[in-house]
Design a protein around this motif. Sequence first.
Motif, PDB file in Angstrom:
ATOM      1  N   LEU A 199      74.293  77.187   7.671  1.00  0.00           N
ATOM      2  CA  LEU A 199      74.469  77.803   8.992  1.00  0.00           C
ATOM      3  C   LEU A 199      75.264  76.860   9.901  1.00  0.00           C
ATOM      4  O   LEU A 199      76.079  77.299  10.715  1.00  0.00           O
ATOM      5  N   TYR A 200      75.004  75.555   9.739  1.00  0.00           N
ATOM      6  CA  TYR A 200      75.668  74.552  10.578  1.00  0.00           C
ATOM      7  C   TYR A 200      76.976  74.076   9.954  1.00  0.00           C
ATOM      8  O   TYR A 200      78.035  74.104  10.573  1.00  0.00           O
ATOM      9  N   SER A 201      76.881  73.634   8.686  1.00  0.00           N
ATOM     10  CA  SER A 201      78.023  72.906   8.123  1.00  0.00           C
ATOM     11  C   SER A 201      79.114  73.820   7.562  1.00  0.00           C
ATOM     12  O   SER A 201      80.291  73.509   7.666  1.00  0.00           O
ATOM     13  N   LYS A 202      78.712  74.972   6.999  1.00  0.00           N
ATOM     14  CA  LYS A 202      79.711  75.819   6.320  1.00  0.00           C
ATOM     15  C   LYS A 202      80.128  76.989   7.210  1.00  0.00           C
ATOM     16  O   LYS A 202      81.304  77.195   7.488  1.00  0.00           O
ATOM     17  N   HIS A 203      79.158  77.740   7.695  1.00  0.00           N
ATOM     18  CA  HIS A 203      79.488  78.959   8.444  1.00  0.00           C
ATOM     19  C   HIS A 203      79.738  78.681   9.920  1.00  0.00           C
ATOM     20  O   HIS A 203      80.385  79.478  10.594  1.00  0.00           O
ATOM     21  N   LYS A 204      79.194  77.565  10.427  1.00  0.00           N
ATOM     22  CA  LYS A 204      79.385  77.147  11.824  1.00  0.00           C
ATOM     23  C   LYS A 204      79.022  78.272  12.797  1.00  0.00           C
ATOM     24  O   LYS A 204      79.747  78.543  13.752  1.00  0.00           O
ATOM     25  N   VAL A 205      77.885  78.893  12.546  1.00  0.00           N
ATOM     26  CA  VAL A 205      77.430  79.958  13.439  1.00  0.00           C
ATOM     27  C   VAL A 205      76.391  79.450  14.433  1.00  0.00           C
ATOM     28  O   VAL A 205      75.772  80.237  15.148  1.00  0.00           O
ATOM     29  N   VAL A 206      76.185  78.132  14.459  1.00  0.00           N
ATOM     30  CA  VAL A 206      75.246  77.534  15.400  1.00  0.00           C
ATOM     31  C   VAL A 206      75.993  76.471  16.206  1.00  0.00           C
ATOM     32  O   VAL A 206      76.975  75.901  15.722  1.00  0.00           O
ATOM     33  N   PRO A 207      75.557  76.194  17.437  1.00  0.00           N
ATOM     34  CA  PRO A 207      76.267  75.188  18.248  1.00  0.00           C
ATOM     35  C   PRO A 207      76.220  73.811  17.586  1.00  0.00           C
ATOM     36  O   PRO A 207      75.303  73.513  16.825  1.00  0.00           O
ATOM     37  N   ASP A 208      77.202  72.962  17.920  1.00  0.00           N
ATOM     38  CA  ASP A 208      77.235  71.587  17.405  1.00  0.00           C
ATOM     39  C   ASP A 208      75.982  70.814  17.787  1.00  0.00           C
ATOM     40  O   ASP A 208      75.555  69.916  17.067  1.00  0.00           O
ATOM     41  N   SER A 209      75.424  71.162  18.946  1.00  0.00           N
ATOM     42  CA  SER A 209      74.264  70.420  19.444  1.00  0.00           C
ATOM     43  C   SER A 209      72.987  70.765  18.686  1.00  0.00           C
ATOM     44  O   SER A 209      71.951  70.142  18.912  1.00  0.00           O
ATOM     45  N   SER A 210      73.062  71.755  17.773  1.00  0.00           N
ATOM     46  CA  SER A 210      71.862  72.201  17.053  1.00  0.00           C
ATOM     47  C   SER A 210      71.156  71.075  16.323  1.00  0.00           C
ATOM     48  O   SER A 210      69.952  71.133  16.125  1.00  0.00           O
ATOM     49  N   ILE A 211      71.916  70.067  15.927  1.00  0.00           N
ATOM     50  CA  ILE A 211      71.321  68.961  15.166  1.00  0.00           C
ATOM     51  C   ILE A 211      70.128  68.379  15.913  1.00  0.00           C
ATOM     52  O   ILE A 211      69.118  68.027  15.324  1.00  0.00           O
ATOM     53  N   THR A 212      70.266  68.266  17.238  1.00  0.00           N
ATOM     54  CA  THR A 212      69.203  67.623  18.014  1.00  0.00           C
ATOM     55  C   THR A 212      68.542  68.577  19.003  1.00  0.00           C
ATOM     56  O   THR A 212      67.694  68.163  19.784  1.00  0.00           O
ATOM     57  N   ASP A 213      68.925  69.875  18.955  1.00  0.00           N
ATOM     58  CA  ASP A 213      68.338  70.823  19.909  1.00  0.00           C
ATOM     59  C   ASP A 213      66.852  70.983  19.673  1.00  0.00           C
ATOM     60  O   ASP A 213      66.394  71.160  18.554  1.00  0.00           O
ATOM     61  N   SER A 214      66.113  70.918  20.787  1.00  0.00           N
ATOM     62  CA  SER A 214      64.687  71.152  20.694  1.00  0.00           C
ATOM     63  C   SER A 214      64.349  72.382  21.541  1.00  0.00           C
ATOM     64  O   SER A 214      65.247  73.149  21.887  1.00  0.00           O
ATOM     65  N   PHE A 215      63.097  72.550  21.927  1.00  0.00           N
ATOM     66  CA  PHE A 215      62.659  73.783  22.580  1.00  0.00           C
ATOM     67  C   PHE A 215      63.500  74.106  23.808  1.00  0.00           C
ATOM     68  O   PHE A 215      64.045  75.217  23.928  1.00  0.00           O
ATOM     69  N   ASN A 216      63.627  73.157  24.715  1.00  0.00           N
ATOM     70  CA  ASN A 216      64.349  73.419  25.971  1.00  0.00           C
ATOM     71  C   ASN A 216      65.800  73.810  25.727  1.00  0.00           C
ATOM     72  O   ASN A 216      66.355  74.664  26.424  1.00  0.00           O
ATOM     73  N   LEU A 236      70.041  80.352  24.698  1.00  0.00           N
ATOM     74  CA  LEU A 236      69.876  81.808  24.658  1.00  0.00           C
ATOM     75  C   LEU A 236      69.987  82.372  26.076  1.00  0.00           C
ATOM     76  O   LEU A 236      70.602  83.406  26.307  1.00  0.00           O
ATOM     77  N   GLN A 237      69.427  81.652  27.010  1.00  0.00           N
ATOM     78  CA  GLN A 237      69.466  82.090  28.410  1.00  0.00           C
ATOM     79  C   GLN A 237      70.904  82.187  28.921  1.00  0.00           C
ATOM     80  O   GLN A 237      71.278  83.132  29.601  1.00  0.00           O
ATOM     81  N   SER A 238      71.706  81.187  28.588  1.00  0.00           N
ATOM     82  CA  SER A 238      73.076  81.149  29.115  1.00  0.00           C
ATOM     83  C   SER A 238      74.053  81.939  28.265  1.00  0.00           C
ATOM     84  O   SER A 238      75.218  82.054  28.621  1.00  0.00           O
ATOM     85  N   GLY A 239      73.602  82.477  27.146  1.00  0.00           N
ATOM     86  CA  GLY A 239      74.491  83.267  26.296  1.00  0.00           C
ATOM     87  C   GLY A 239      75.320  82.432  25.344  1.00  0.00           C
ATOM     88  O   GLY A 239      76.215  82.947  24.686  1.00  0.00           O
ATOM     89  N   VAL A 240      75.031  81.153  25.260  1.00  0.00           N
ATOM     90  CA  VAL A 240      75.734  80.310  24.276  1.00  0.00           C
ATOM     91  C   VAL A 240      75.342  80.762  22.868  1.00  0.00           C
ATOM     92  O   VAL A 240      76.148  80.718  21.944  1.00  0.00           O
ATOM     93  N   THR A 241      74.095  81.193  22.701  1.00  0.00           N
ATOM     94  CA  THR A 241      73.669  81.764  21.420  1.00  0.00           C
ATOM     95  C   THR A 241      73.257  83.209  21.652  1.00  0.00           C
ATOM     96  O   THR A 241      72.785  83.565  22.735  1.00  0.00           O
ATOM     97  N   ALA A 242      73.460  84.029  20.601  1.00  0.00           N
ATOM     98  CA  ALA A 242      73.164  85.463  20.729  1.00  0.00           C
ATOM     99  C   ALA A 242      71.788  85.812  20.198  1.00  0.00           C
ATOM    100  O   ALA A 242      71.223  86.838  20.565  1.00  0.00           O
ATOM    101  N   MET A 243      71.241  84.986  19.307  1.00  0.00           N
ATOM    102  CA  MET A 243      69.893  85.234  18.789  1.00  0.00           C
ATOM    103  C   MET A 243      69.337  83.917  18.250  1.00  0.00           C
ATOM    104  O   MET A 243      70.088  82.964  17.985  1.00  0.00           O
ATOM    105  N   THR A 244      68.035  83.899  18.113  1.00  0.00           N
ATOM    106  CA  THR A 244      67.390  82.715  17.557  1.00  0.00           C
ATOM    107  C   THR A 244      66.005  83.087  17.077  1.00  0.00           C
ATOM    108  O   THR A 244      65.437  84.104  17.508  1.00  0.00           O
ATOM    109  N   ILE A 245      65.454  82.297  16.186  1.00  0.00           N
ATOM    110  CA  ILE A 245      64.049  82.446  15.807  1.00  0.00           C
ATOM    111  C   ILE A 245      63.280  81.423  16.626  1.00  0.00           C
ATOM    112  O   ILE A 245      63.585  80.228  16.597  1.00  0.00           O
ATOM    113  N   GLY A 246      62.318  81.903  17.363  1.00  0.00           N
ATOM    114  CA  GLY A 246      61.558  81.010  18.214  1.00  0.00           C
ATOM    115  C   GLY A 246      60.161  81.544  18.421  1.00  0.00           C
ATOM    116  O   GLY A 246      59.835  82.654  17.997  1.00  0.00           O
TER     117      GLY A 246
END
Lengths: 437, 299
Positions: free
Chosen positions: A257-274, A280-290
């Motif tokens: 999802l990160y390295s090949k398809h690049k469908v997640v933000p670069d910051s995903s490596i260290t993204d935590s709850f906040n 998702l709030q700002s529309g940078v991502t369209a969906m997530t499992i949470g």
Amino acid sequence: MKRWTSYGLCLIVSLSLLAGCGLNGQEGKETKINTVSENKSVKKDDKKIKLVYWGQDSGDTTKKELVEQFNKTHSNIEVQLEEIPWNAQHDKLIASLAAQSGPDIFDGKMIWLPEFLGLNAVEDLTPYLDKWQGKNDMIKGVMDIVTTKDGKVYGLPYDLVSQILYYRKDIFQQAGLKPPSSYEELLVTAKKLTVDSNKDGKIDQYGFGMRGGRFGHETWATFVLSNMSEPAFFDNNNKASFTNTEAVQANQLWLDLYSKHKVVPDSSITDSFNEIVGNLQSGVTAMTIGNIKMAGRLLPILGKDKLGAVPLPPGKNGKRINFVGDWESYLNKDIEPEKKEAGFTFIAWLSEKEQIKLWSNGLRSVPVANSLRNDPEYANDEFQQAAMLSLENAAIIPVHSKMGEWTEIIWPQVTQKALLGQYTSQQMMEQLSKPFQ
Amino acid sequence: MRRNGMLLWKQATPYFLLLPALIAMFGIVIYPIINAVKMSFTDYILWKPQDVKFIGFGNYVQLLQDENFLMSLKNTGIWVFFCLLFQFVIGFVVALVLNQDFRGRALSRTIILIPWVTPTVLITLMFRWMYDGNYGVLNDIFYKLGLISQYKAFLSLAETALSAVIAVKVWQGIPFFAIMILAALQTIPKEMYEAAHVDGASKIETFWTITLPYVLPTILITTLLRTIWIANDVDLVYMMTGGGPGNSSMILSVYTYQLAQKSLNFGMASAAAILMTLILVILVMVFLKKIRQAEGKFE
């Protein structure tokens, strides 16, 4: 004269320093069965039993209201609440229990139970449960989660955090897409939603939000096991089976999802709850499992027009795999018997229907009481329904003595290295399984 | 005999007056260090107090074979060197500027303190937002200047995480060097510069023969203090990156903290702390030797 005044002052200061050390030592003995509260001892003269409770921070006044309500309705018991941020609870608890100055009652997670037992710090609640009427109203699956292999219960559950699939209704509508109903569809949808939405030459909208930071292991486990036909990280002998071929391949799908398809933000490596909430709030991502708690943060800002949720897609074995987050109430073993009885009265009360309802409102958790499953308030709530349907195959991360360290340090570090390309999927799974061998 | 007694009492007086400080020192510093050394030779897991046993140098051997420890050691070297270098160079330049007479000098001297007095928590929050890979202001500026073609998650990339935190630490530490060096510059008699001017000395010669010798002791002691503080710093790195991604920004102090607070392995944490102390002590001794040599050269 001045010299003698100096000598006198030095003597007083020295004695007070030494006396301070001595008093601390004595307090340590006196408070062996007491707590960090100022009102340390059981005050039998006013017939009110005082208990100190370290509860996870609810983010609002709910926990405080619950405690106040209990104190009003139970005149012989006074619970003194200290709210601890959830990400500081573990460190503070273990240190205080190790120093035998822990609270009388505290919130904790099953993955910390080996540490609690190692410190001989938690009371076995099994004998108390037989006398508790509310036991039959607890969801069986939830009670199974908190029951150890030898049939004992140490913590009473009141908070269950189910994973669901969140999505931005407005973004999906604009793209003419529906929320995915399988993990294959999830990837296809994520690719379609990874776009340069404002046509400035750089990707600014990603299809999926990935949590590579702290506590992302729940989502990772949900995703990886869902992509296995025989989903398990431990075999029947409780040996880690992370490195079997199917697990490695399923993990590769996660990494891709990160390295090949690049469908997640670069910051995903260290993204935590906040961060995943913010994206998702700002529309940078369209969906997530949470987890369900995200809805409590997002709904006031986005509203039900923009924020939606569906149950987790079924996994490869046709069932929804869901690694839930849990919080239970525990009783300190090292307190007087009358305090234990009073303490169990409180934690049982917390796990009863009315209190569960108050706690679950505001989308803080899934109600763990059977009698609330069909309550209209939950039956008509899109997010609670998604959460309850996702509980089909609820599980928690296995209880193991190394699990605390594994979730706090090993999983984030190893996963981040794999996402950075420093480990292959095979190497990542080998590193993850090492502590359990 | 009475005279001997009085002499003895007179000799003992300084020690007696130091007693409160010594007790405090023992309680807060000496005893914990002795305890830490003891713990470093044991298999001390906080939640298994009944299983504590002596294992000799086991923790030390394990640490020296641990990839994470070795990475932390390397990163600590980079962290200390570059933080110190940039703090000193920029701090010195700022001090030289603030030593000049110009309008608004008093206000400038106050403003320069802002990074130093701002709480680290606030600095962390601020810079995390500024560095954000999706909507950070730094990305916006760099992108508009054409320095990057795509937004970068500076704190999530192995090649930029440590540098990003170093930049923040440099920003935070410049004022300390600036103020200390400025104070030293203020003690230089103006007549020295007048005499140099009369003798026809150039600016560089004036700097090398007058300014630098006067401020050198201050520079050296400030650098020594900052070396120790920077090496021991936990909060900035821990709050900005947690030592990640992976362990690319992990420094020894954060690694030790994680061993103690997250892994609850007090034996290993103590061993890591002792090793770090030894490295710093050696560094300080080398530094002090250099200070003495440098002072001799400039006298």
